[in-house]
Design a protein around this motif. Structure first.
Motif, mmCIF file in Angstrom:
data_model
loop_
_atom_site.group_PDB
_atom_site.id
_atom_site.type_symbol
_atom_site.label_atom_id
_atom_site.label_comp_id
_atom_site.label_asym_id
_atom_site.label_seq_id
_atom_site.Cartn_x
_atom_site.Cartn_y
_atom_site.Cartn_z
ATOM 1 N N THR A 171 -71.271 -39.726 59.677
ATOM 2 C CA THR A 171 -72.030 -40.983 59.689
ATOM 3 C C THR A 171 -72.018 -41.564 61.096
ATOM 4 O O THR A 171 -71.238 -41.157 61.951
ATOM 5 N N TRP A 172 -72.872 -42.566 61.318
ATOM 6 C CA TRP A 172 -72.938 -43.208 62.629
ATOM 7 C C TRP A 172 -71.615 -43.885 62.973
ATOM 8 O O TRP A 172 -71.156 -43.803 64.120
ATOM 9 N N ASP A 173 -71.002 -44.559 62.004
ATOM 10 C CA ASP A 173 -69.726 -45.219 62.268
ATOM 11 C C ASP A 173 -68.675 -44.199 62.681
ATOM 12 O O ASP A 173 -67.900 -44.420 63.619
ATOM 13 N N SER A 210 -83.931 -40.157 60.107
ATOM 14 C CA SER A 210 -82.924 -40.222 59.053
ATOM 15 C C SER A 210 -82.625 -41.655 58.640
ATOM 16 O O SER A 210 -82.068 -41.891 57.562
ATOM 17 N N ASN A 211 -83.019 -42.603 59.497
ATOM 18 C CA ASN A 211 -82.818 -44.013 59.179
ATOM 19 C C ASN A 211 -84.070 -44.634 58.565
ATOM 20 O O ASN A 211 -84.166 -45.851 58.409
ATOM 21 N N LYS A 288 -76.854 -42.684 59.249
ATOM 22 C CA LYS A 288 -76.306 -44.036 59.224
ATOM 23 C C LYS A 288 -75.341 -44.223 58.060
ATOM 24 O O LYS A 288 -74.217 -44.698 58.229
ATOM 25 N N ASP A 289 -75.775 -43.875 56.870
ATOM 26 C CA ASP A 289 -74.946 -43.999 55.678
ATOM 27 C C ASP A 289 -74.740 -42.630 55.055
ATOM 28 O O ASP A 289 -75.627 -41.770 55.116
ATOM 29 N N THR A 293 -80.035 -38.633 54.138
ATOM 30 C CA THR A 293 -80.272 -37.211 54.392
ATOM 31 C C THR A 293 -80.687 -37.010 55.842
ATOM 32 O O THR A 293 -81.562 -37.720 56.344
ATOM 33 N N ALA A 294 -80.058 -36.057 56.502
ATOM 34 C CA ALA A 294 -80.416 -35.755 57.895
ATOM 35 C C ALA A 294 -81.793 -35.100 57.930
ATOM 36 O O ALA A 294 -82.044 -34.119 57.231
#
Length: 410
Positions: A171-173, A210-211, A288-289, A293-294
């Motif tokens: 994930t981004w985080d 993806s976002n 992101k979450d 899905t990528a």
């Protein structure tokens, strides 16, 4: 997408309009071999492959030519000048019998009437990944087929992450946290290609798409969130400001030299990584979450049959295109070029034989054609995207304003 096929260029509407009537009126032939109505003994081919690809593609073309009883006369054109050459050939009615195009360029050339629909010769795209079909289609008709394709993923240094007790981010985080933790001394945690070319747009698309963002309008909160991620990575020192000038090859060099622990790149880098003894792993690009899905962009080249006005030559040219796309040749070409077979069943076989390619095979199955939404207008959007990236990462504007300004000038 492979570096040779991500070149910066422009195609003017005036040039396109000028070509249309000439192409539709018919051409005199592909510039070699027998004339209309005679025996076809030679076919002309134009592409932009170089270096190792040159030898590989020559081998497959020659084999397919031999199987169809023709000699292949091949001309290799620098990638940056291929489109202009094609337009000139269309105007002078000297189009080649077989033409290779970078897949985002197909819509621009098909729009002029310079290409023949492959259905005219009984060819279809059954069994191909959806993105591959999209990339070879214009206005509902299939004009090109790609034997192999590529996309991008996240590479990571196995030993560096293991020593730090960090799992590859999903994930981004996790990406931000890992990049910061892995930044030490002269080593950055993360690297991308953010230069002022289509390469930066290509590398940014997975984060944007993806976002939930869309290239039809990049001035959206979803696009801004993706660009904020890149901006934050540079701002907190997890990613070098030099990414603004790096190519994908430069990013790979940084990874091999141990100057970055993670990078976004493609399967064409595997030979260099293996030769350098790099201890790497490959995973899908973080989203992101975790529930997202990528979605990555599809790279690679399509083979087409131009409208030469010679039915006999076109028929044989189509057979060569079909031969280049056979299951056997797709698999062999992928192995030799470090790309992914375009047919899903062949790609699955490839992944079993080449485990290092599994992440790319997975991503290609859902990869998106860059021209699926905008067709021939894609280059304009790509320019707006990398312009916004440059403005945001240099601090000239916030991600929101950079995207708003780029969209407004689009």
């Amino acid at each position: 997408m492979k570096p040779a096929s991500i070149r910066r260029r422009s195609l003017t509407a005036t040039a396109l309009v000028a070509v249309v009537p000439l192409v539709l009126a018919g051409c005199t032939g592909g510039g070699g071999g027998a004339s209309t109505g005679g025996e076809v003994t030679k076919l002309t081919v134009v592409d932009y492959y170089g270096e190792n690809d040159e030898k590989v593609i020559t081998s497959f073309l020659d084999t397919c030519g031999t199987e169809n009883g023709v000699e292949i006369e091949r001309t290799m054109v620098p990638g940056g000048s291929l489109i202009q050459r094609v337009l000139q050939q269309a105007s002078s009615r000297t189009l080649p019998d077989v033409l290779m195009l970078d897949n985002p360029d197909l819509a621009q050339i098909a729009e002029t009437g310079a290409l023949a629909p492959l259905s005219d010769f009984g060819l279809d795209a059954d069994g191909y990944a959806e993105g591959v079909v999209q990339s070879g289609t214009y206005d509902g008709k299939l004009y090109g087929l790609a034997p192999t394709v590529n996309t991008i993923a996240l590479f990571y240094d196995k030993s560096v992450l293991a020593d730090a007790g960090i799992e590859p981010p999903a994930t981004w985080d996790e990406l931000e946290s890992a990049a910061k933790a892995l930044t030490s001394g002269d080593r950055y945690g993360m690297a991308v290609d953010a230069n002022a070319t289509y390469e930066a747009s290509w590398q940014f698309l997975p984060f944007m798409w993806s976002n939930g963002a869309d290239e039809k309008d990049i001035a959206t909160p979803e696009s801004a969130e993706a660009l904020q991620l890149w901006t934050d990575l540079v701002a907190d020192g997890s990613m070098s400001k030099s990414v603004l000038n790096w190519t994908q090859a430069d990013v790979n060099d940084q990874f091999i030299a141990g100057k970055t622990a993670m990078m976004v790149n493609g399967p064409w880098q595997l030979p260099a990584l293996d030769a350098a003894g790099a201890d790497y792993g490959v995973v899908t690009i973080p989203v992101k979450d975790a529930s997202d899905t990528a979605v990555t962009p599809l790279g690679g080249e399509v083979w087409t049959v131009p409208q030469t006005g010679d039915a006999a030559r076109q028929a044989v040219a189509a057979k060569v295109v079909a031969c280049m796309n056979s299951d056997e040749n797709q698999l062999a070409m992928a192995e030799q070029r470090n790309t992914i077979p375009s047919k899903t069943s062949v790609a699955d076989t490839y992944a079993e034989q080449q485990p290092d390619q599994q992440a790319f095979v997975t991503l290609v199955a859902s990869a998106r054609s860059r021209t699926a939404e905008l067709g021939a207008e894609w280059p304009t959007a790509a320019t707006a995207i990398y312009t916004a990236i440059q403005a945001a990462l240099t601090g000239q504007a916030s991600p929101e304003k950079a995207l708003d300004d780029a969209q407004a000038s689009n």
